[in-house]
Design an enzyme around this catalytic site. Structure first.
Site, PDB file in Angstrom:
ATOM      1  N   CYS A 120     -23.999 -20.536  99.041  1.00 46.71           N
ATOM      2  CA  CYS A 120     -25.126 -21.073  98.271  1.00 46.71           C
ATOM      3  C   CYS A 120     -24.719 -21.598  96.897  1.00 46.71           C
ATOM      4  O   CYS A 120     -25.506 -22.290  96.239  1.00 46.71           O
ATOM      5  CB  CYS A 120     -26.205 -20.005  98.112  1.00 46.71           C
ATOM      6  SG  CYS A 120     -26.874 -19.430  99.685  1.00 46.71           S
ATOM      7  N   HIS A 253     -31.009 -21.417  91.904  1.00 46.12           N
ATOM      8  CA  HIS A 253     -30.861 -21.459  93.353  1.00 46.12           C
ATOM      9  C   HIS A 253     -32.175 -21.019  93.987  1.00 46.12           C
ATOM     10  O   HIS A 253     -32.748 -20.001  93.616  1.00 46.12           O
ATOM     11  CB  HIS A 253     -29.712 -20.541  93.783  1.00 46.12           C
ATOM     12  CG  HIS A 253     -29.624 -20.342  95.261  1.00 46.12           C
ATOM     13  ND1 HIS A 253     -29.698 -21.381  96.160  1.00 46.12           N
ATOM     14  CD2 HIS A 253     -29.475 -19.205  96.004  1.00 46.12           C
ATOM     15  CE1 HIS A 253     -29.590 -20.898  97.388  1.00 46.12           C
ATOM     16  NE2 HIS A 253     -29.463 -19.592  97.316  1.00 46.12           N
ATOM     17  N   ASN A 283     -34.647 -21.174 101.783  1.00 47.71           N
ATOM     18  CA  ASN A 283     -33.304 -21.124 101.189  1.00 47.71           C
ATOM     19  C   ASN A 283     -32.404 -22.057 101.992  1.00 47.71           C
ATOM     20  O   ASN A 283     -32.045 -21.763 103.128  1.00 47.71           O
ATOM     21  CB  ASN A 283     -32.775 -19.689 101.236  1.00 47.71           C
ATOM     22  CG  ASN A 283     -31.394 -19.548 100.609  1.00 47.71           C
ATOM     23  OD1 ASN A 283     -30.724 -20.532 100.300  1.00 47.71           O
ATOM     24  ND2 ASN A 283     -30.956 -18.315 100.431  1.00 47.71           N
TER      25      ASN A 283
END
Length: 326
Positions: A120, A253, A283
């Site tokens: 990520c 994020h 996500n």
């Protein structure tokens, strides 16, 4: 001596197909005997929908659309790119890299291309490398992409991960400029925390060895993510001799609304300055930050000259931040 900055001159993004709502996902999981609900998903993650690839779609096909959108906004052709850096953990194949496949798709014949595998954090890591290349005079125009098709790593018997992730790609074009752009980039990792978020599956002798699905210790990820996001934010602000109050937008994020809210609270960033897209995309791993960035640029919230703080955190354990003037 004039300073050379890496400045964003174009953004783009892409999500596949039609959205998968929480209600649709609840029905899919129920068919497997797994109970969950729209309320449970929203309360724990803030997610209301996500997008998943279908057969034949790959991370490079999503990145192609995102890259072309970014190049169009930038007003340059793919043949003017010197470098492509692609942050992804879900490349189309073992090799060549998704970066090389993307280079072919968009016709960026003179650009070197490679992937950055940092889960990520992939987009922030890639931005940091692109910034360094531009400042070193090794490149003038760089395409930075963050993209993942995490749906192909989901265990549908695990509701704690299967409800969280989506697929997508985002891209920015960075160009060498005397005008202020990226002010500070910092990246970090801690391999001692690799056990809190991982996928062990690898190909060996023609077979998958290990677990090819995502495994996550949610509580440990939350605790560590909030801490490191706060720390690295202060690090880049201090490096640029700036204060939190000078930020126009905070783009963390897009993993989980609770992590994002906790990170903003720790920094004393007002809610109205936080760009949120996790509700729409889930996500999306390395795609999450550039997706949120492009959304806010195209809807007019982010304006030229504003100060942005971008952040990534994920498996590795890895994290980083980029402070910039848009």
């Amino acid at each position: 001596m004039k300073h050379t900055y890496a400045r964003i001159i174009g953004t783009g993004s892409c999500v596949p197909n039609e959205p998968i709502t929480n209600a649709m996902l609840v029905e899919r999981l129920a068919a497997k005997g797994i109970e969950t609900s729209d309320e449970w998903i929203r309360d724990r993650s803030g997610i209301t929908q996500r997008y998943w690839v279908s057969e034949g779609q790959t991370v490079s096909s999503l990145a192609e659309v995102a890259a072309k959108n970014a190049l169009q906004m930038a007003g340059i052709g793919a043949d003017e790119l010197d470098l492509i850096i692609f942050g992804t953990t879900t490349s189309d194949m073992m090799f060549p890299s998704a970066g090389c496949l993307l280079q072919s798709r968009i016709g960026a014949k003179k650009a070197a291309a490679f992937d950055v595998v940092a889960a990520c954090s992939g987009f922030i890591y890639s931005m940091t490398m692109a910034n360094a290349m531009i400042q070193a005079g090794q490149a003038k125009n760089v395409l930075v992409v963050g993209g993942d098709v995490i749906s192909r790593l989901l265990d549908w018997n695990d509701r704690t991960t299967s409800v969280l992730f989506g697929d997508g790609a985002g891209a920015v074009v960075l160009q060498a400029s005397e005008e202020a752009g990226i002010l500070s980039c910092k990246i970090h990792s801690d391999g001692d925390l690799s056990s809190i978020l991982y996928s062990t599956g690898v190909i060996k002798n023609g077979e998958i060895v290990g677990n090819p699905f995502i495994t996550m210790d949610g509580q440990a990820v939350f605790k560590n993510a909030v801490k490191v996001l706060g720390d690295v934010a202060l690090e880049v602000l201090d490096d640029a001799h700036m204060g939190v109050e000078q930020l126009d937008w905070f783009i963390p994020h897009q993993a989980n609304i609770r992590i994002m809210q906790a990170a903003a609270k720790r920094l004393n960033v007002p809610t109205e300055k936080v760009i949120v897209s996790v509700d729409q995309h889930g996500n999306t791993s390395a795609a999450s930050v550039p997706l949120a960035l492009d959304m806010a640029v195209r809807d007019g919230r982010i304006q030229k000259g504003q100060t942005l703080l971008l952040q990534g955190v994920g498996g590795g354990f890895s994290w980083g931040a980029s402070l910039l003037k848009f």
